[in-house]
Design a protein around this motif. Structure first.
Motif, PDB file in Angstrom:
ATOM      1  N   GLU A  11       0.578  -1.443  -0.111  1.00 45.38           N
ATOM      2  CA  GLU A  11       0.467  -0.036  -0.485  1.00 45.38           C
ATOM      3  C   GLU A  11       0.510   0.931  -0.267  1.00 45.38           C
ATOM      4  OE1 GLU A  11      -2.596  -0.738   3.148  1.00 45.38           O
ATOM      5  OE2 GLU A  11      -3.922  -2.248   2.299  1.00 45.38           O
ATOM      6  N   LEU A  12       1.795   1.375   0.825  1.00 45.40           N
ATOM      7  CA  LEU A  12       2.801   2.305   0.941  1.00 45.40           C
ATOM      8  C   LEU A  12       3.546   2.239  -0.249  1.00 45.40           C
ATOM      9  CD1 LEU A  12       3.854   1.787   4.712  1.00 45.40           C
ATOM     10  CD2 LEU A  12       2.542   3.310   3.447  1.00 45.40           C
ATOM     11  N   GLU A  13       3.874   0.959  -1.024  1.00 43.54           N
ATOM     12  CA  GLU A  13       4.734   1.215  -2.699  1.00 43.54           C
ATOM     13  C   GLU A  13       3.789   2.440  -3.733  1.00 43.54           C
ATOM     14  OE1 GLU A  13       8.038  -2.130  -1.348  1.00 43.54           O
ATOM     15  OE2 GLU A  13       5.809  -2.321  -2.557  1.00 43.54           O
ATOM     16  N   ALA A  14       2.344   1.923  -3.586  1.00 37.30           N
ATOM     17  CA  ALA A  14       1.231   2.392  -4.423  1.00 37.30           C
ATOM     18  C   ALA A  14       1.488   3.450  -3.926  1.00 37.30           C
ATOM     19  CB  ALA A  14       0.212   1.736  -4.003  1.00 37.30           C
ATOM     20  N   ALA A  15       0.814   3.900  -2.745  1.00 38.70           N
ATOM     21  CA  ALA A  15       0.647   5.650  -2.915  1.00 38.70           C
ATOM     22  C   ALA A  15       2.504   6.427  -3.228  1.00 38.70           C
ATOM     23  CB  ALA A  15       0.337   5.633  -1.531  1.00 38.70           C
ATOM     24  N   ALA A  16       3.276   5.862  -2.893  1.00 36.37           N
ATOM     25  CA  ALA A  16       4.875   6.557  -3.740  1.00 36.37           C
ATOM     26  C   ALA A  16       4.199   6.354  -4.461  1.00 36.37           C
ATOM     27  CB  ALA A  16       5.981   5.665  -2.770  1.00 36.37           C
ATOM     28  N   ARG A  18       1.340   6.345  -7.067  1.00 37.34           N
ATOM     29  CA  ARG A  18       1.393   7.793  -7.167  1.00 37.34           C
ATOM     30  C   ARG A  18       1.191   8.841  -7.379  1.00 37.34           C
ATOM     31  NH1 ARG A  18      -2.128   3.393  -4.839  1.00 37.34           N
ATOM     32  NH2 ARG A  18      -2.629   4.808  -3.234  1.00 37.34           N
ATOM     33  N   ARG A  19       1.549   9.016  -6.469  1.00 38.94           N
ATOM     34  CA  ARG A  19       2.477  10.309  -6.134  1.00 38.94           C
ATOM     35  C   ARG A  19       3.710  10.853  -7.206  1.00 38.94           C
ATOM     36  NH1 ARG A  19       4.380  13.392  -0.904  1.00 38.94           N
ATOM     37  NH2 ARG A  19       4.491  15.293  -1.747  1.00 38.94           N
ATOM     38  N   LEU A  20       4.539   9.974  -7.657  1.00 42.43           N
ATOM     39  CA  LEU A  20       5.281  10.160  -8.810  1.00 42.43           C
ATOM     40  C   LEU A  20       4.428  10.009  -9.953  1.00 42.43           C
ATOM     41  CD1 LEU A  20       8.286   9.805  -9.879  1.00 42.43           C
ATOM     42  CD2 LEU A  20       8.443   7.027  -9.516  1.00 42.43           C
ATOM     43  N   VAL A  21       4.129   9.824 -10.239  1.00 39.93           N
ATOM     44  CA  VAL A  21       2.813   9.845 -11.763  1.00 39.93           C
ATOM     45  C   VAL A  21       2.504  11.245 -10.923  1.00 39.93           C
ATOM     46  CG1 VAL A  21       0.852   8.786 -12.682  1.00 39.93           C
ATOM     47  CG2 VAL A  21       2.793   7.291 -12.432  1.00 39.93           C
ATOM     48  N   ALA A  22       1.201  11.327 -10.213  1.00 36.74           N
ATOM     49  CA  ALA A  22       1.370  12.460 -10.106  1.00 36.74           C
ATOM     50  C   ALA A  22       1.865  13.557 -10.256  1.00 36.74           C
ATOM     51  CB  ALA A  22       0.658  12.916  -9.080  1.00 36.74           C
ATOM     52  N   HIS A  23       3.071  13.644  -9.552  1.00 33.79           N
ATOM     53  CA  HIS A  23       4.173  14.948 -10.153  1.00 33.79           C
ATOM     54  C   HIS A  23       4.812  15.343 -11.537  1.00 33.79           C
ATOM     55  CE1 HIS A  23       7.360  17.373  -8.984  1.00 33.79           C
ATOM     56  NE2 HIS A  23       8.488  16.638  -8.999  1.00 33.79           N
ATOM     57  N   LEU A  24       4.717  13.960 -12.150  1.00 37.21           N
ATOM     58  CA  LEU A  24       5.388  13.836 -13.243  1.00 37.21           C
ATOM     59  C   LEU A  24       4.210  14.768 -14.321  1.00 37.21           C
ATOM     60  CD1 LEU A  24       7.255  10.916 -13.638  1.00 37.21           C
ATOM     61  CD2 LEU A  24       8.080  12.805 -13.482  1.00 37.21           C
ATOM     62  N   ARG A  25       3.041  13.923 -13.578  1.00 32.47           N
ATOM     63  CA  ARG A  25       1.925  14.958 -15.038  1.00 32.47           C
ATOM     64  C   ARG A  25       1.791  15.973 -14.551  1.00 32.47           C
ATOM     65  NH1 ARG A  25      -3.702  11.002 -13.094  1.00 32.47           N
ATOM     66  NH2 ARG A  25      -2.335   9.458 -14.652  1.00 32.47           N
ATOM     67  N   GLU A  26       2.210  17.004 -13.511  1.00 31.83           N
ATOM     68  CA  GLU A  26       1.670  18.036 -13.084  1.00 31.83           C
ATOM     69  C   GLU A  26       3.541  19.102 -13.673  1.00 31.83           C
ATOM     70  OE1 GLU A  26       1.971  19.010  -8.998  1.00 31.83           O
ATOM     71  OE2 GLU A  26       0.357  18.197  -8.692  1.00 31.83           O
ATOM     72  N   ARG A  27       4.681  18.121 -13.514  1.00 31.55           N
ATOM     73  CA  ARG A  27       5.633  18.667 -14.343  1.00 31.55           C
ATOM     74  C   ARG A  27       5.957  18.360 -15.480  1.00 31.55           C
ATOM     75  NH1 ARG A  27       9.669  20.498 -10.736  1.00 31.55           N
ATOM     76  NH2 ARG A  27      10.361  21.746 -12.949  1.00 31.55           N
ATOM     77  N   THR A  28       5.273  19.252 -16.630  1.00 29.40           N
ATOM     78  CA  THR A  28       4.663  19.153 -18.349  1.00 29.40           C
ATOM     79  C   THR A  28       6.428  19.694 -18.427  1.00 29.40           C
ATOM     80  OG1 THR A  28       3.689  20.620 -18.138  1.00 29.40           O
ATOM     81  CG2 THR A  28       2.689  18.511 -18.196  1.00 29.40           C
ATOM     82  N   ASP A  29       6.517  20.723 -17.743  1.00 29.15           N
ATOM     83  CA  ASP A  29       8.243  21.493 -18.291  1.00 29.15           C
ATOM     84  C   ASP A  29       9.164  20.555 -18.245  1.00 29.15           C
ATOM     85  OD1 ASP A  29       8.117  21.586 -15.452  1.00 29.15           O
ATOM     86  OD2 ASP A  29       9.321  22.492 -15.258  1.00 29.15           O
ATOM     87  N   VAL A  30       9.370  19.479 -17.406  1.00 25.39           N
ATOM     88  CA  VAL A  30      10.636  18.262 -17.564  1.00 25.39           C
ATOM     89  C   VAL A  30       9.980  17.383 -18.631  1.00 25.39           C
ATOM     90  CG1 VAL A  30      11.260  16.685 -15.842  1.00 25.39           C
ATOM     91  CG2 VAL A  30      10.906  18.444 -15.176  1.00 25.39           C
ATOM     92  N   GLN A  31      11.212  17.725 -19.741  1.00 25.45           N
ATOM     93  CA  GLN A  31      11.332  17.042 -21.030  1.00 25.45           C
ATOM     94  C   GLN A  31      11.537  15.164 -20.530  1.00 25.45           C
ATOM     95  OE1 GLN A  31       9.597  18.145 -24.254  1.00 25.45           O
ATOM     96  NE2 GLN A  31       9.210  19.164 -22.767  1.00 25.45           N
ATOM     97  N   ASN A  32      11.190  14.083 -21.271  1.00 25.33           N
ATOM     98  CA  ASN A  32      11.443  12.801 -20.725  1.00 25.33           C
ATOM     99  C   ASN A  32      13.291  12.810 -21.373  1.00 25.33           C
ATOM    100  OD1 ASN A  32       9.344  11.738 -20.276  1.00 25.33           O
ATOM    101  ND2 ASN A  32       8.357  11.487 -22.769  1.00 25.33           N
ATOM    102  N   ILE A  33      13.563  13.338 -22.722  1.00 22.38           N
ATOM    103  CA  ILE A  33      15.230  13.298 -22.457  1.00 22.38           C
ATOM    104  C   ILE A  33      15.484  13.698 -21.106  1.00 22.38           C
ATOM    105  CG2 ILE A  33      15.371  15.662 -23.535  1.00 22.38           C
ATOM    106  CD1 ILE A  33      16.924  13.835 -25.493  1.00 22.38           C
ATOM    107  N   ASP A  34      15.255  14.752 -20.370  1.00 20.63           N
ATOM    108  CA  ASP A  34      15.689  15.253 -18.996  1.00 20.63           C
ATOM    109  C   ASP A  34      15.942  14.192 -18.562  1.00 20.63           C
ATOM    110  OD1 ASP A  34      16.448  18.213 -20.185  1.00 20.63           O
ATOM    111  OD2 ASP A  34      14.478  18.550 -19.639  1.00 20.63           O
ATOM    112  N   TRP A  49       7.361  -0.245 -17.047  1.00 19.13           N
ATOM    113  CA  TRP A  49       7.475  -1.204 -15.988  1.00 19.13           C
ATOM    114  C   TRP A  49       6.243  -1.230 -15.289  1.00 19.13           C
ATOM    115  CZ3 TRP A  49      11.315   2.981 -13.581  1.00 19.13           C
ATOM    116  CH2 TRP A  49      12.366   2.881 -14.380  1.00 19.13           C
ATOM    117  N   TYR A  50       5.224  -0.280 -15.689  1.00 13.72           N
ATOM    118  CA  TYR A  50       3.539  -0.408 -15.280  1.00 13.72           C
ATOM    119  C   TYR A  50       3.292  -2.254 -15.715  1.00 13.72           C
ATOM    120  CZ  TYR A  50      -1.036   0.367 -13.871  1.00 13.72           C
ATOM    121  OH  TYR A  50      -2.609   0.143 -13.937  1.00 13.72           O
TER     122      TYR A  50
END
Length: 101
Positions: A11-16, A18-34, A49-50
């Motif tokens: 449950e803790l790993e899943a929450a972390a 989900r938070r990583l995914v939410a963070h990456l969705r918000e940080r659209t300024d960070v390109q995949n190549i970066d 991986w998913y």
């Protein structure tokens, strides 16, 4: 971490995750190549991986579905809205940092 049950750990790993995914969705300024140049993985890696984890469990998750889960929208839409052209510097760093098989 022996005080956690396997269920609590999951449950803790899943929450972390989900938070990583939410963070990456918000940080659209960070390109995949970066991300690749700095961390050695990107949103596409995460979606792969998913999908691979789903396949290991016999669950039908397509490449497009796993990318949409990470990006929050179809991948092509995200690329059109947020992905810029990689600079020569970014491309050079990627070439240096990418493991060659």
């Amino acid at each position: 971490m022996s005080e956690l049950t396997p269920q609590q750990r999951t449950e803790l790993e899943a929450a972390a995750f989900r938070r990583l995914v939410a963070h990456l969705r918000e940080r659209t300024d960070v390109q995949n190549i970066d991300l690749m140049n700095l961390a050695g993985f990107c949103r596409n890696c995460l979606s792969n991986w998913y999908r691979e984890a789903a396949e290991e469990k016999g669950l039908p998750v397509s490449k497009d579905a796993s990318r949409e889960m990470v990006y929050g929208m179809p991948y092509e839409d995200w690329k059109n809205l947020h992905q810029g052209e990689a600079s020569a510097t970014q491309k050079a760093a990627f070439a240096l940092n990418t493991p060659h098989k």
